[in-house]
Design an enzyme around this catalytic site. Structure first.
Site, PDB file in Angstrom:
ATOM      1  N   SER A 146       0.852  -1.185   0.000  1.00 34.78           N
ATOM      2  CA  SER A 146       0.000   0.000   0.000  1.00 34.78           C
ATOM      3  C   SER A 146       0.882   1.228   0.000  1.00 34.78           C
ATOM      4  O   SER A 146       1.992   1.210   0.556  1.00 34.78           O
ATOM      5  CB  SER A 146      -0.906   0.013   1.236  1.00 34.78           C
ATOM      6  N   TYR A 159      -2.482  -0.745  10.073  1.00 32.93           N
ATOM      7  CA  TYR A 159      -2.628  -1.324   8.740  1.00 32.93           C
ATOM      8  C   TYR A 159      -1.404  -0.972   7.895  1.00 32.93           C
ATOM      9  O   TYR A 159      -0.808  -1.830   7.234  1.00 32.93           O
ATOM     10  CB  TYR A 159      -3.902  -0.794   8.089  1.00 32.93           C
ATOM     11  N   LYS A 163       1.661  -3.208   5.991  1.00 32.87           N
ATOM     12  CA  LYS A 163       2.000  -3.061   4.578  1.00 32.87           C
ATOM     13  C   LYS A 163       3.467  -2.667   4.390  1.00 32.87           C
ATOM     14  O   LYS A 163       4.101  -3.055   3.398  1.00 32.87           O
ATOM     15  CB  LYS A 163       1.071  -2.044   3.917  1.00 32.87           C
TER      16      LYS A 163
END
Length: 255
Positions: A146, A159, A163
């Site tokens: 990401s 999150y 990533k």
């Protein structure tokens, strides 16, 4: 240069919707056999039906699994080899984000789930694909990172941390598995998916206006990058993270 993906076999996790479905469809359009993986068999069956109708010469297998469960992952990999003889492409696309908020308020249960799905599953599925096929036949691995893995952002910090770990895993695996297997990653910006809905749904005009290319991403934008990294057109690339973000890192338009 052709992609070289015709007749090959790809396993795509998180394939029942969004980016995963778009990648599976793009690979099928290249005449690649596709093994679809996600948690819901009914959703996978619907995607498989679409692909079989659109690409009748392509083999399609739909296998439900929780990507963080080793036994279920092994069953899927074994089924792929049994059906098609080998695995040439692995797309580690499945992801989750059960928490939005500051790191200091994140509970261990949701942190653990995020690590298991976003980070550890990348290692697990790559290990299994290597053991079952790629050590002997070679192949390519495409990991879904990401843009957040390269930045800091409010609300999605953990999150993004997973990533960032995917980006490093990509580099480490590329070093360890070369030259037989190439391993690269994609770092998407904001894409119109269910996972990112909370970010774009009520702010799309503002988000689009801030991007040099004037729109948020669509799953097909990421699918095109995945086909590039999976195929022969990227044959001298490994250990890289390809940013596909509409120019988000550039930000301001210069008139």
């Amino acid at each position: 240069m052709q992609t070289g993906l015709a007749g090959r076999t790809a396993v795509v996790t998180g394939a029942s919707r969004g980016i995963g479905k778009a990648i599976a469809t793009a690979l099928a359009a290249e005449s690649t056999n596709v093994v679809l993986v996600s948690r819901r068999q009914d959703a996978l069956d619907a995607v498989a039906e679409e692909l079989r109708a659109g690409y009748p010469s392509v083999g399609v297998l739909a296998k439900a699994a929780h990507v963080a469960e080793p036994a279920q992952a092994r069953t899927c990999i074994d089924a792929a080899v049994a059906a098609f003889g080998r695995i040439d492409v692995l797309v580690n696309n499945a992801g989750t984000n059960p928490y939005f908020g500051p790191l200091v308020d994140l509970d261990l249960a949701r942190a653990t789930k995020t690590v298991q799905v976003n980070q550890l599953s990348v290692l697990l599925w790559t290990q299994l694909a290597w053991q079952a096929s790629m050590a002997e036949h070679g192949g390519t691995v495409v990991n879904m990172a990401s843009l957040g893995g390269l930045l800091t952002e409010p609300g999605v910090g953990f999150y993004n941390a997973t990533k960032a770990a995917v980006i490093h895993l990509t580099r480490q695996l590329a070093a360890e598995l070369a030259p037989a297997v190439r391993v690269n990653a994609i770092a998407p910006g904001i894409v119109r998916t269910q996972l990112a809905r909370a970010i774009w749904e009520h702010h799309e005009p503002q988000l689009a206006e801030a991007l040099p290319l004037g729109r948020i991403g669509e799953p097909v934008d990421i699918a095109a990058a995945a086909v590039f990294l999976a195929g022969e057109q990227s044959r001298w690339m490994t250990g890289q993270t390809l940013v596909v973000d509409g120019g988000a890192q550039v930000r301001a338009r210069i008139s």
